[in-house]
Design a protein around this motif. Sequence first.
Motif, PDB file in Angstrom:
ATOM      1  N   TYR A   1       0.838  -1.201   0.000  1.00 17.96           N
ATOM      2  CA  TYR A   1       0.000   0.000   0.000  1.00 17.96           C
ATOM      3  C   TYR A   1       0.872   1.250   0.000  1.00 17.96           C
ATOM      4  N   SER A   2       0.625   2.142  -0.926  1.00 18.32           N
ATOM      5  CA  SER A   2       1.309   3.432  -0.952  1.00 18.32           C
ATOM      6  C   SER A   2       0.883   4.268   0.254  1.00 18.32           C
ATOM      7  N   PRO A   3       1.761   5.158   0.736  1.00 15.75           N
ATOM      8  CA  PRO A   3       1.347   6.046   1.836  1.00 15.75           C
ATOM      9  C   PRO A   3       0.142   6.903   1.478  1.00 15.75           C
ATOM     10  N   TYR A   4      -0.094   7.099   0.200  1.00 17.63           N
ATOM     11  CA  TYR A   4      -1.173   7.981  -0.254  1.00 17.63           C
ATOM     12  C   TYR A   4      -2.344   7.217  -0.856  1.00 17.63           C
TER      13      TYR A   4
ATOM     14  N   THR B   1      -6.830  14.670   3.852  1.00 12.76           N
ATOM     15  CA  THR B   1      -5.567  14.895   4.558  1.00 12.76           C
ATOM     16  C   THR B   1      -4.388  14.084   4.048  1.00 12.76           C
ATOM     17  N   VAL B   2      -4.539  12.775   3.756  1.00 15.04           N
ATOM     18  CA  VAL B   2      -3.364  11.920   3.558  1.00 15.04           C
ATOM     19  C   VAL B   2      -3.383  11.122   2.260  1.00 15.04           C
ATOM     20  N   VAL B   3      -4.273  11.430   1.329  1.00 20.39           N
ATOM     21  CA  VAL B   3      -4.259  10.764   0.034  1.00 20.39           C
ATOM     22  C   VAL B   3      -4.015  11.806  -1.052  1.00 20.39           C
ATOM     23  N   LYS B   4      -3.653  11.361  -2.227  1.00 16.43           N
ATOM     24  CA  LYS B   4      -3.386  12.280  -3.317  1.00 16.43           C
ATOM     25  C   LYS B   4      -4.593  13.186  -3.562  1.00 16.43           C
ATOM     26  N   GLY B   5      -4.302  14.465  -3.721  1.00 18.01           N
ATOM     27  CA  GLY B   5      -5.355  15.449  -3.888  1.00 18.01           C
ATOM     28  C   GLY B   5      -5.627  16.248  -2.641  1.00 18.01           C
ATOM     29  N   ALA B   6      -5.121  15.782  -1.492  1.00 20.91           N
ATOM     30  CA  ALA B   6      -5.263  16.523  -0.237  1.00 20.91           C
ATOM     31  C   ALA B   6      -4.331  17.734  -0.257  1.00 20.91           C
ATOM     32  N   PRO B   7      -4.575  18.729   0.591  1.00 18.98           N
ATOM     33  CA  PRO B   7      -3.705  19.914   0.629  1.00 18.98           C
ATOM     34  C   PRO B   7      -2.236  19.539   0.833  1.00 18.98           C
ATOM     35  N   GLU B   8      -1.368  20.216   0.127  1.00 21.44           N
ATOM     36  CA  GLU B   8       0.057  19.900   0.157  1.00 21.44           C
ATOM     37  C   GLU B   8       0.647  20.025   1.556  1.00 21.44           C
ATOM     38  N   ALA B   9       0.159  20.981   2.332  1.00 18.61           N
ATOM     39  CA  ALA B   9       0.696  21.161   3.684  1.00 18.61           C
ATOM     40  C   ALA B   9       0.466  19.916   4.541  1.00 18.61           C
TER      41      ALA B   9
END
Length: 495
Positions: A385-388, A408-416
């Motif tokens: 599983y990828s971290p995202y 928060t933690v998948v691709k597309g979430a805010p970069e911060a």
Amino acid sequence: MKKTFLFVLSIILSIFVVGCTPKTEDAPDKEDDDDIVSLDTKMDYVKNTSGLYDEFFDVNSNVQIKIDIAESELALIQSDYETYASKGSKSPIYRMSNVTFIINGKTHVFEEVGIRMKGNTSRTNFYNQEQGLYHLIHYKLSFKQTFDDEAYYANPKVWASKEARDERKDRTFAGMEKLDLKWNKSFDETYSREYWTYEMYSSFGVLAPKITSVNMQLKYRQDYENLGVYFALECIDELFLEKRLGSKHLGGDLYKVGWDYEKGGSLTMDTINKIGVENEDESYFPVYDLKTNKKNNEHILLKTLIQTLNQDTDFSSLVNMNYYLVYEAISYLVGNPDDLRHHYNNYYIYFLKDTNQAIFIPYDFDRTFGVTRDWNPSGDGMTSYSPYAKMTTMGGVDDQINPLVLKTVVKGAPEAYLENYKKVILEAMSTKFYKDEMFNEVYQIRKEIYDNAVNITISGMGYFECLFNYNETKNMKFSSYLSGKTTTINQTIND
């Protein structure tokens, strides 16, 4: 004051700016921050048992738990199971036993301790008069049980005085009102993975229960029978919070989040009507089960959190975001397929009293670091599983529905958010928890203490024996899990 414990508090008691790297320096001493309550101070408040609490959960301690129970009481636990199971429920009734703790040769005896079956999918028939015990089960002990509820007891206990009853209601063992005892149902041959998991969470500031291995013995006929090596777990309750949080954070709403056959504790709008207080007698089990402040609670904080998460609205003031991102980073690294992100359960939500912000607490993490026996949803112990990843254990590769995870933690979430999450993952990978030789040291300690205690003496129960074996045969080897997970992280962390 223990540096590890202070670091836990430094994460919880601070509100960080999103995107900052998690702090690694020690928190200030007590005199510099009145909000920090040390373990020793808090345990002094709870019956002066700080030393016993530490010793009981010390990985180097040799612990034996001996339960002496009348066979009639054991039969009642079986009967309670049958009665409540017939109506789709779980028995809340404690039966009476005497419990002896032998910790590094020192004996602590408790009379009239409540004992009952615990667990969800693990509940089963385990006793009959002809065979006696024939199946291992999980137990819950209550040191404060009064046995005087007329609804549950045919002959309720009559107390000599109100003072005597009040004293029982206040009784604790090592500062704990209750204790969970679980057999090694996942057949973890190292007897150490869940311990390693909670230690990793705690070292990064996430509230997590204490756990230790114990030799479990039960006497219900003539002699004590050896039930092998069990796990003793601290319960997540108000005393758990008192040991870890400053006074201004206490008194908030605590929810235990379970699972159902639909969307579990996914924090979606479909679950907002599944909030309440568990009632076993009515077979009522809400997904979000309130454990504190039960009277006249309208669940405003939890409902507001769910509603806000499911709108195109800023939710960051409702969640301690730094804490949450650390929580998710460690959750990813330990690889439990049965958690908040992947199966929408096995966590607590606690709303800090002073800020009303939500924090999250893991529990029942007995499938981490490569435990694959009986259930391996990814086919590789969660190492690919990828971290995202939006993948869960509920369906396909893009089936994530939890709005907190999605934002928060998948691709597309805010970069911060993603940057902070990434930094914790990389930092945590460099600690002892991702070093095979450090884990092996804990395994060797456990093996040396308990290797001669794993053999169950009850005839016909050999199936349940799990021998200490670092080169695991039923689960993925710990080092193989680390290798697979590290490879995936190195390949995907910068995607």
